[in-house]
Write an enzyme that holds these catalytic residues in place. Sequence first.
Site, short mmCIF file in Angstrom:
data_model
loop_
_atom_site.label_atom_id
_atom_site.label_comp_id
_atom_site.label_asym_id
_atom_site.label_seq_id
_atom_site.Cartn_x
_atom_site.Cartn_y
_atom_site.Cartn_z
N THR A 94 6.42 7.95 0.15
CA THR A 94 7.09 7.95 -1.15
C THR A 94 6.30 9.64 -1.17
O THR A 94 5.10 10.25 -2.00
CB THR A 94 7.69 7.85 -1.72
OG1 THR A 94 8.53 6.63 -1.10
CG2 THR A 94 8.12 8.35 -2.61
N THR A 107 4.93 4.39 -5.43
CA THR A 107 5.13 4.87 -3.84
C THR A 107 4.55 2.94 -2.86
O THR A 107 4.02 2.68 -3.52
CB THR A 107 4.09 5.27 -3.48
OG1 THR A 107 3.58 6.88 -3.83
CG2 THR A 107 4.23 6.07 -1.77
N GLY A 108 5.14 3.00 -1.98
CA GLY A 108 4.55 1.60 -1.55
C GLY A 108 5.91 1.04 -1.48
O GLY A 108 7.20 0.85 -1.09
N SER A 137 7.61 11.19 4.97
CA SER A 137 7.87 10.63 4.52
C SER A 137 8.62 11.33 2.95
O SER A 137 9.17 9.90 2.53
CB SER A 137 6.96 10.02 3.50
OG SER A 137 6.68 11.42 3.23
N THR A 191 11.63 9.89 -1.14
CA THR A 191 11.26 9.76 0.11
C THR A 191 12.75 9.32 1.19
O THR A 191 13.66 9.57 0.64
CB THR A 191 11.16 7.75 -0.68
OG1 THR A 191 10.32 7.35 0.85
CG2 THR A 191 12.46 7.16 -1.01
N ARG A 193 19.68 0.03 3.46
CA ARG A 193 18.64 -0.42 2.76
C ARG A 193 18.03 0.60 1.23
O ARG A 193 18.07 1.81 1.87
CB ARG A 193 17.08 -1.04 3.37
CG ARG A 193 15.85 -1.79 2.86
CD ARG A 193 15.02 0.06 2.68
NE ARG A 193 14.50 -0.88 1.59
CZ ARG A 193 13.00 0.06 1.23
NH1 ARG A 193 13.34 1.34 1.04
NH2 ARG A 193 11.79 -0.20 0.53
N1 ASP Z 1 8.63 2.63 -1.98
C1 ASP Z 1 9.51 3.61 -0.87
C2 ASP Z 1 10.44 2.84 -0.52
O1 ASP Z 1 9.87 1.16 -0.17
C3 ASP Z 1 8.71 3.70 -0.12
C4 ASP Z 1 7.33 4.12 0.27
O2 ASP Z 1 6.25 4.89 -0.42
O3 ASP Z 1 6.65 3.75 1.36
O4 ASP Z 1 11.63 3.45 -0.02
#
Ligand code: ASP
Length: 365
Positions: free
Chosen positions: A218, A269-270, A96, A236, A246
């Site tokens: 992340t 995160t997310g 990640s 990340t 993106r």
């Molecule tokens: N927040 C990160 C993103 O959207 C990815 C993640 O944390 O899973 O790029």
Amino acid sequence: MPSPITRRGFCHQSFGFGLGAFLWQTLRPFWSPNGRRHTIGSASTGTTPLIITSHRNETGRRAMETAWEILTNGGSALDAVEKATNIIEVDPEDTSVGYGGLPNERGVVQLDASIMDGKTYSAGSVAALENIKTPSSVARLVMERTDHVMLVGAGALEFAKSWGFEEENLLTDRARERWLRWREERSDRDDWGPPDHLRTPGEPGTSVNASQAETHGTVNVLAVDADGDIAGITSTSGLSYKIPGRIGDSPIIGAGLYVNNDVGAAGATGRGEDVIKSCATYYIVMRMQEGRSPQEACEDALQMIAARYRAVGLDFLPGEKFVAINKDGEYGCATMRSTRVPRMTVANRSGLSIYEGTIAFPTDT
Ligand code: ASP
């Protein structure tokens, strides 16, 4: 009855054996907003210095140990968060972040990272950076050696190379195999089409499903040093198999990361799209400024995001996890929806510990 984290469970879940002092958080009961009982870690008595990471694996532990050495030898929060993050970024097993991160839909690893230094009210970030294992260190140079905050893509790579960073292939065999598998069955697992919250459930392309959820990840690292200065990093490889170019929330100051030296810091995160739309970490730090604890402020942000969707008639709960610390050395974390409580690794004078946060909307499966 709330269940305490047992020493055995703790070792099993995270750090292995014989790692010196541990802190066992006292847990108290918490009723989540939908009425279900959960447990919440109590971190009401903070001490500084402090460093936390959203990672709770062996690499996260090593990162915290290294950073703790820096902090206890009078080092800055800024150096501590950078060194800790680098350890996680170069770990090839971590799909990640950094080296070994999952690639975009064309099989190219594109990294996002941000850094913020509360002491000097400075920030730097890079986005869609290819071929460099430690994007957080490039972000630090953007912060310290340019009058800009953000460099993207080819410009970020050129900048990194000018400072002596070596280009390397970041796609490990492990990540490549997962990408190839994804490509073979990609029809209903990509991000082409309308946003998730505007799709009908089951519609092809809807990315809110178990396999897609696994593709987020992340690292957030936040610290307050012995002088009371605060710094943070978010790094990340972003949403895996993303559309090339993106950019998520991680390199955006106020979204994936925010630090205010008088208050505290927060990291996300997310699902980055929602963190961007809600300016989530800025919101969390503002809530702490208004007197909320880090734990409460993380929960407030999740409720705020859910409320935004409810306000437009949608029952959509994006998968997010927030972590936060304040100037007094208190900390907290919370996640939007999950079957498992969110965890993070904490290092302070009491030793290394795993802290369990809360789930805003617990799910059974
Ligand atoms: N927040 C990160 C993103 O959207 C990815 C993640 O944390 O899973 O790029």
